[in-house]
Design a protein around this motif. Sequence first.
Motif, mmCIF file in Angstrom:
data_model
loop_
_atom_site.group_PDB
_atom_site.id
_atom_site.type_symbol
_atom_site.label_atom_id
_atom_site.label_comp_id
_atom_site.label_asym_id
_atom_site.label_seq_id
_atom_site.Cartn_x
_atom_site.Cartn_y
_atom_site.Cartn_z
ATOM 1 N N SER A 1 0.821 -1.208 0.000
ATOM 2 C CA SER A 1 0.000 0.000 0.000
ATOM 3 C C SER A 1 0.856 1.261 0.000
ATOM 4 O O SER A 1 0.422 2.321 -0.460
ATOM 5 N N ASP A 2 2.083 1.150 0.529
ATOM 6 C CA ASP A 2 2.984 2.293 0.563
ATOM 7 C C ASP A 2 4.406 1.778 0.767
ATOM 8 O O ASP A 2 4.597 0.671 1.292
ATOM 9 N N GLU A 3 5.393 2.545 0.380
ATOM 10 C CA GLU A 3 6.779 2.105 0.514
ATOM 11 C C GLU A 3 7.448 2.647 1.774
ATOM 12 O O GLU A 3 8.643 2.425 1.989
ATOM 13 N N PHE A 4 6.682 3.366 2.605
ATOM 14 C CA PHE A 4 7.166 3.799 3.911
ATOM 15 C C PHE A 4 6.806 2.690 4.903
ATOM 16 O O PHE A 4 5.684 2.581 5.376
ATOM 17 N N ILE A 5 7.795 1.817 5.210
ATOM 18 C CA ILE A 5 7.563 0.647 6.041
ATOM 19 C C ILE A 5 7.775 1.008 7.510
ATOM 20 O O ILE A 5 8.833 1.506 7.900
ATOM 21 N N ARG A 6 6.761 0.699 8.345
ATOM 22 C CA ARG A 6 6.850 1.005 9.774
ATOM 23 C C ARG A 6 7.164 -0.237 10.613
ATOM 24 O O ARG A 6 7.802 -0.146 11.658
ATOM 25 N N TRP B 1 4.003 -10.220 7.823
ATOM 26 C CA TRP B 1 3.086 -9.078 7.849
ATOM 27 C C TRP B 1 3.915 -7.798 7.767
ATOM 28 O O TRP B 1 4.910 -7.641 8.471
ATOM 29 N N ILE B 2 3.482 -6.906 6.877
ATOM 30 C CA ILE B 2 4.212 -5.664 6.616
ATOM 31 C C ILE B 2 3.291 -4.489 6.900
ATOM 32 O O ILE B 2 2.248 -4.326 6.253
ATOM 33 N N GLY B 3 3.672 -3.696 7.869
ATOM 34 C CA GLY B 3 2.891 -2.511 8.207
ATOM 35 C C GLY B 3 3.479 -1.280 7.560
ATOM 36 O O GLY B 3 4.666 -0.988 7.716
ATOM 37 N N THR B 4 2.677 -0.569 6.780
ATOM 38 C CA THR B 4 3.127 0.649 6.114
ATOM 39 C C THR B 4 2.339 1.838 6.659
ATOM 40 O O THR B 4 1.436 1.692 7.484
ATOM 41 N N VAL C 1 2.315 -9.987 -2.377
ATOM 42 C CA VAL C 1 1.777 -9.178 -1.287
ATOM 43 C C VAL C 1 0.265 -9.089 -1.441
ATOM 44 O O VAL C 1 -0.244 -8.752 -2.512
ATOM 45 N N LYS C 2 -0.442 -9.393 -0.358
ATOM 46 C CA LYS C 2 -1.901 -9.282 -0.343
ATOM 47 C C LYS C 2 -2.296 -8.244 0.693
ATOM 48 O O LYS C 2 -1.830 -8.294 1.835
ATOM 49 N N ARG C 3 -3.123 -7.308 0.277
ATOM 50 C CA ARG C 3 -3.608 -6.294 1.205
ATOM 51 C C ARG C 3 -4.498 -6.940 2.263
ATOM 52 O O ARG C 3 -5.372 -7.761 1.950
ATOM 53 N N VAL C 4 -4.303 -6.571 3.506
ATOM 54 C CA VAL C 4 -5.119 -7.074 4.608
ATOM 55 C C VAL C 4 -6.067 -5.947 5.021
ATOM 56 O O VAL C 4 -5.627 -4.886 5.469
ATOM 57 N N ARG C 5 -7.349 -6.199 4.837
ATOM 58 C CA ARG C 5 -8.348 -5.173 5.146
ATOM 59 C C ARG C 5 -9.092 -5.536 6.434
ATOM 60 O O ARG C 5 -9.255 -6.712 6.768
#
Length: 339
Positions: free
Chosen positions: A301-306, A317-320, A332-336
């Motif tokens: 969803s974004d390239e700013f990875i938190r 799991w990747i939090g952006t 990568v699958k978006r988690v909604r």
Amino acid sequence: LPHNTVHSITQSTDGYLWFATWNGLARFNGRNFTLFNAITEPSFQTSGVRSVVAGVNGEVWAVTTRSGLHHYSNRQWQTLVLPADATGMKLATLKFDQNGLLWIGSQGQGVLTYDPQSKQFARPKPASEFGDTWIQCFYEDTDGSMWIAGARGLLHFQNGKLQALGSAHGLIDGASIFSVQRDSRGVLWVGGETGLYRMRVNAPSGTRMFEVVNIGLKTAVQTISEDKNGNVWVGTQSGGLLRLRDDGHFDRLMAARGLANNRVMALHEDREASLWVGTNAGLTRLSDSPFFRISRRDGLSDEFIRSIFPVKNGSVWIGTSRGLGEFLDGRVKRVRNAP
């Protein structure tokens, strides 16, 4: 490169890579190119090189659009004089078989063979049955028979007999075939203007039947190759480069993600396991790397990875800054609506 269109690629036994282009042969030493064409070599009457193959002891064989068969040995080029019944033949493709015989396909004027030991040309019998089709490529099968991809379909030459395969075998009559390749699993792949095919043999009759492989694109398949790891690569006419995975799906590389051009003309894996991709707009080299990039193009969803957190099922799991994604099996699958 002397020209952006790369028709054919080979690596000679001395390690040089050779690229056949519309403006001559380019020899690559790992750092720069050396050009062989009508300007640099008097034996080349024309610069358009259609095909190049490696021989023994660093030798190289090439065919140009109008000046015939050329042989490179001991740093010198020689043009071989064709037999009288082949004078003026426009040559298109080359292939060495396991016996060291060089097969030469023409642009609608049949097939020749050349024996480098006896220095003799010959026409495979029955020569008349090859007709006036433009030969696109040769592929020698594990049983020593020769598959011949032509502008009017697929031919199979075995024990002096030539068989044309068409609608009775699952192919389309008269449709151009560009490439044939059997992989290490024993599957015979055929690529042509109507797409990608896979051959199966009906038991107990032994009839060869081809089935269409859905690659998700309406485009011709130009070339097929297998690398040392058993990956089957498929170069298309307008859909870029595909890699067949074990689950039957394809990974796709296109110009938007770094491929030189979406029309792939030639594929060759070198000794260092790098895959060279010849396109209509230059070369791309693919090789293994210890790192790869995951970006928005891969579904983030974004390239700013938190935050990054591994999960027991093998996913990550990747939090952006714009949401949460799950990375699994290279995707990568978006988690909604995540808790």
